[in-house]
Design a protein around this motif. Structure first.
Motif, mmCIF file in Angstrom:
data_model
loop_
_atom_site.group_PDB
_atom_site.id
_atom_site.type_symbol
_atom_site.label_atom_id
_atom_site.label_comp_id
_atom_site.label_asym_id
_atom_site.label_seq_id
_atom_site.Cartn_x
_atom_site.Cartn_y
_atom_site.Cartn_z
ATOM 1 N N VAL A 123 0.859 -1.183 0.000
ATOM 2 C CA VAL A 123 0.000 0.000 0.000
ATOM 3 C C VAL A 123 0.900 1.240 0.000
ATOM 4 O O VAL A 123 1.889 1.308 0.737
ATOM 5 C CB VAL A 123 -0.960 0.008 1.210
ATOM 6 N N TRP A 124 0.551 2.191 -0.866
ATOM 7 C CA TRP A 124 1.338 3.413 -1.031
ATOM 8 C C TRP A 124 0.623 4.595 -0.375
ATOM 9 O O TRP A 124 -0.545 4.845 -0.646
ATOM 10 C CB TRP A 124 1.540 3.724 -2.510
ATOM 11 N N PHE A 125 1.341 5.315 0.474
ATOM 12 C CA PHE A 125 0.880 6.566 1.077
ATOM 13 C C PHE A 125 1.977 7.620 0.898
ATOM 14 O O PHE A 125 3.157 7.286 0.798
ATOM 15 C CB PHE A 125 0.614 6.401 2.575
ATOM 16 N N ASP A 126 1.580 8.880 0.896
ATOM 17 C CA ASP A 126 2.553 9.969 0.862
ATOM 18 C C ASP A 126 3.039 10.206 2.290
ATOM 19 O O ASP A 126 2.370 10.865 3.083
ATOM 20 C CB ASP A 126 1.917 11.239 0.287
ATOM 21 N N CYS A 127 4.210 9.660 2.594
ATOM 22 C CA CYS A 127 4.740 9.706 3.966
ATOM 23 C C CYS A 127 5.891 10.688 4.121
ATOM 24 O O CYS A 127 6.659 10.617 5.085
ATOM 25 C CB CYS A 127 5.204 8.313 4.398
ATOM 26 N N GLN A 128 6.045 11.605 3.180
ATOM 27 C CA GLN A 128 7.174 12.532 3.226
ATOM 28 C C GLN A 128 7.130 13.390 4.484
ATOM 29 O O GLN A 128 6.074 13.855 4.912
ATOM 30 C CB GLN A 128 7.168 13.436 1.990
ATOM 31 N N ARG A 129 8.298 13.570 5.092
ATOM 32 C CA ARG A 129 8.412 14.404 6.291
ATOM 33 C C ARG A 129 9.705 15.189 6.171
ATOM 34 O O ARG A 129 10.790 14.615 6.056
ATOM 35 C CB ARG A 129 8.418 13.524 7.540
ATOM 36 N N HIS A 130 9.602 16.517 6.186
ATOM 37 C CA HIS A 130 10.783 17.346 5.945
ATOM 38 C C HIS A 130 11.785 17.268 7.094
ATOM 39 O O HIS A 130 12.986 17.189 6.883
ATOM 40 C CB HIS A 130 10.352 18.797 5.718
ATOM 41 N N ALA A 131 11.274 17.301 8.308
ATOM 42 C CA ALA A 131 12.152 17.261 9.473
ATOM 43 C C ALA A 131 11.501 16.432 10.571
ATOM 44 O O ALA A 131 10.272 16.354 10.662
ATOM 45 C CB ALA A 131 12.440 18.675 9.986
ATOM 46 N N LEU A 132 12.337 15.840 11.414
ATOM 47 C CA LEU A 132 11.832 14.986 12.480
ATOM 48 C C LEU A 132 10.919 15.758 13.425
ATOM 49 O O LEU A 132 9.970 15.213 13.996
ATOM 50 C CB LEU A 132 13.003 14.380 13.259
ATOM 51 N N SER A 133 11.176 17.046 13.579
ATOM 52 C CA SER A 133 10.389 17.872 14.499
ATOM 53 C C SER A 133 9.031 18.270 13.920
ATOM 54 O O SER A 133 8.179 18.789 14.648
ATOM 55 C CB SER A 133 11.169 19.141 14.868
ATOM 56 N N ASP A 134 8.812 18.047 12.624
ATOM 57 C CA ASP A 134 7.536 18.399 12.012
ATOM 58 C C ASP A 134 6.407 17.540 12.565
ATOM 59 O O ASP A 134 6.583 16.344 12.836
ATOM 60 C CB ASP A 134 7.582 18.188 10.490
#
Length: 414
Positions: A123-134
């Motif tokens: 299953v594909w989801f948009d899991c992008q996260r710019h920074a760990l603190s986001d």
């Protein structure tokens, strides 16, 4: 239609026995009945052309065949009374090119029915996260929710293949980028014709944003930067509350957003209409670097290599001026990269510096010098389309030559 080809290209990259769930997102709550302005998930927009909240693109691939279903909110007369028109199923079909359009309240049952076949492996989801603190965004929260229900399937990050696709623009996207640049040009010409000592930075910002709104822009690509004098040495200065003083420069980093695509342009203007000799000397060094990057940009080169070319020109110019004695001192006056990708996002889908550029990429060309001790900040930024054997400067018509700028400001003063 561009978004149809985007989905087709993505489908070729997906394995069999997978499903994809991509949400447009929801507006974030501020307090009481106030919400932050809604910003659609950029990958959802890339694949559907739609920018409304609470929508879902559902794709499946089995035996080499890909099916797409679009889920939208059902138009509700009560909500329409308060917040305005809602997109209909027919309108969603026309914009997205997806024939199977359903209402979002069906999605849980549809997913349950599909998963009952027990053939889905990924299953594909948009899991992008710019920074760990986001904070996790809506798509990431939905991914976590899904995996709690179906822990036996493999989760994949949709951001990775889409970043690869978004690096290369098709003809429709290039046309939209040209429009955004043209509207930005109109806004900058208004600023040049109205700029004078005694104005405040926010007044120059307002002139630009008024003009692009009159030209039909949906907004700015990012918060407008208008830094006068020493404020121009701050790379992401956004306060825009200081006075524009006689004899100083005004650095404007800005762009219009039209039809979902961004322009990203920087120009540096003399507030009184004339560059001093010292300002012009620095300006010409930056302009030479800007032009050399455009001359060298081509398929096969990397943004890291372009930045080294830029640094060579800047360092040589400062050494000739006597400002520095060695290239190693350049970092005091130039401390950022010269290029990033531009598209739906002003800093478009991530790409490693070491990745070679290819035909169809659109990148920035933005050398600068920031002389704190003299209160001089200069940046000149253009948008480059990588072509078969070089590049096209999409913003070539936005004047950057200092003589042309002075002449335009003198002849068009309002």
């Amino acid at each position: 239609m561009s978004v149809i080809s985007h989905r087709e290209r993505l489908a070729e990259m997906l394995d069999d026995n997978c499903m994809l769930l991509l949400y447009s997102g929801i507006a974030l709550h501020v307090s009481q009945d106030e919400y932050y302005p809604f910003r659609v998930n950029r990958n959802f927009f890339y694949l559907t052309g739609l920018s409304a909240e609470n929508m879902l693109l559902f794709m499946t691939k089995r035996d080499g065949r890909t099916l797409s279903t679009l889920y939208i909110e059902e138009p509700d007369p009560h909500n329409i009374r308060w917040t305005g028109k809602m997109i209909t199923a027919e309108e969603a079909k026309e914009i997205s090119g997806i024939d199977d359009v359903r209402y979002i309240d069906r999605i849980d049952g549809d997913i349950s029915a599909y998963m009952a076949y027990d053939t889905t492996e990924t299953v594909w989801f948009d899991c992008q996260r710019h920074a760990l603190s986001d904070l996790p965004d809506y798509n990431l929260e939905k991914a976590v929710e899904f995996m709690k229900k179906y822990p036996y399937v493999k989760l994949r990050n949709l951001h990775t293949p889409l970043a690869k696709l978004r690096r290369v623009k098709d003809e429709d996207e290039i046309a939209l980028m040209r429009d955004a640049v043209a509207v930005t040009k109109a806004g900058l010409e208004r600023v040049m014709s109205t700029l004078r000592p005694g104005m405040y930075e926010y007044m120059a910002q307002a002139e630009f944003e008024y003009e692009i709104a009159c030209c039909g822009a949906e907004g700015t690509s990012f918060p407008t930067i208008a830094g006068a004098g020493p404020n121009g040495t701050m790379l992401h200065y956004e306060t825009n509350r200081e006075i524009c003083r006689d004899g100083d420069l005004l650095l404007l980093d800005l762009g219009a957003k039209t039809n979902g695509y961004c322009a990203d342009i920087t120009r540096t203007y003399p507030i009184n209409g004339k560059y001093t000799d010292r300002q012009r000397s620095y300006y010409n060094i930056v302009l030479a670097a800007n032009r050399e990057v455009a001359r060298q940009a081509r398929p096969g080169i990397t943004t890291r290599e372009l930045n080294e070319i830029c640094k060579d020109v800047l360092a040589d110019g400062l050494i000739k001026m006597g400002k520095i004695s060695d290239r190693s001192e350049l970092s005091k006056y130039y401390m950022h990269g010269v290029s990033h990708h531009i598209g739906i996002d002003v800093h478009d889908a991530d790409i490693a510096e070491g990745k070679e550029l290819c035909e169809g990429a659109i990148i920035s060309d933005e050398p600068g010098l920031y002389i704190d001790e003299e209160g001089i900040g200069i940046r000149i930024e253009d948008d480059l389309l990588i072509t078969g054997n070089g590049c096209e400067v999409l913003s070539a018509d936005i004047i950057r030559d200092p003589d042309e700028i002075e002449r335009f400001m003198a002849e068009n003063r309002r």
